[in-house]
Design an enzyme around this catalytic site. Structure first.
Site: not given
Ligand code: G3P
Length: 225
Positions: A12, A14, A96, A144, A149, A184, A205-206
């Protein structure tokens, strides 16, 4: 048994600054390169503004980050299932943590997307929510915990139980729904643990988007698959 094969990794993008402008396409191409070379299915969720460009350029699954339960017609600023379908987008996230929708809207989105053969990954913050959404029959549910997150501790380390419990809860409703987990997730170890816990893949994502070397991160994420 459904023939649907969920992506093992959904990235994602984002609305991070790192994917503004054409950088969204650049990152998506990197995901495609790693996916093609490894044979591991990677799907990407670019920002809405770049969806058409990425979907028309690439042939890995491109998903929207959200969809609204509207038919074509009078409405301003929404993303409709029909719009996604006509733009070669393969599916969408819905509900989400950063874009929650009431349950009845999520159900309508899922119904409309299924009618158009769009894949849906419905996001849930808890085991109970995942079970509720499973009854709507999306192809995928991603659990999640919101508090993890964007952080550095993977859900698979901080709360492995939520992953295995979600798998059990969702499959008690519908065995064909693929369960993913996220929050995470950053390493190949995290992905391996997720799969060992019964998840079919991860939503992240990150770890990829904010990395200085997304290709290296992607290669690490798939190293045990
Ligand atoms: O959509 C994926 C997300 O909400 C998780 O984000 O940055 O923790 O991988 P992250």
């Amino acid at each position: 048994m459904s023939e649907f094969r969920p992506p093992t990794i959904i990235v994602n993008f984002k609305v991070y600054a790192e994917v503004e402008g054409t950088r969204s396409l650049t990152l998506a191409k990197t995901c495609q390169k790693v996916s093609k070379e490894s044979g591991v299915e990677i799907a990407v969720c670019p920002p809405v503004i770049g969806l058409a460009l990425v979907a028309h350029t690439l042939d890995i699954p491109v998903y929207s980050q959200n969809v609204d339960p509207l038919k074509p017609g009078s409405g301003t600023g929404y993303v409709t299932p029909s719009m996604l379908h006509s733009t070669d987008v393969k599916g969408t996230l819905v509900n989400h943590s950063e874009h929650r929708q009431p349950a009845e809207q999520v159900k309508t989105c899922i119904d409309m997307c299924k009618y158009l053969s769009l894949d849906v990954c419905a996001c849930a913050e808890s085991v109970d929510k995942a079970k509720e959404l499973a009854a709507f029959g999306p192809q995928m549910i991603a659990v999640e915990p919101p508090e993890l997150i964007g952080g550095d501790i993977s859900v698979t380390t901080a709360n492995p139980r939520i992953v295995s419990d979600t798998v059990d809860a969702v499959h008690s409703v519908d065995k064909d729904v693929a369960v993913l987990c996220g929050a995470g997730v950053k390493t190949g170890e995290d992905v391996k643990t997720a799969l060992d816990l019964g998840a079919r893949g991860v939503l992240l994502a990150s770890g990829v988007v904010k990395s200085r070397d997304p290709e290296a991160v992607l290669r690490d994420l798939i190293r045990y698959i």
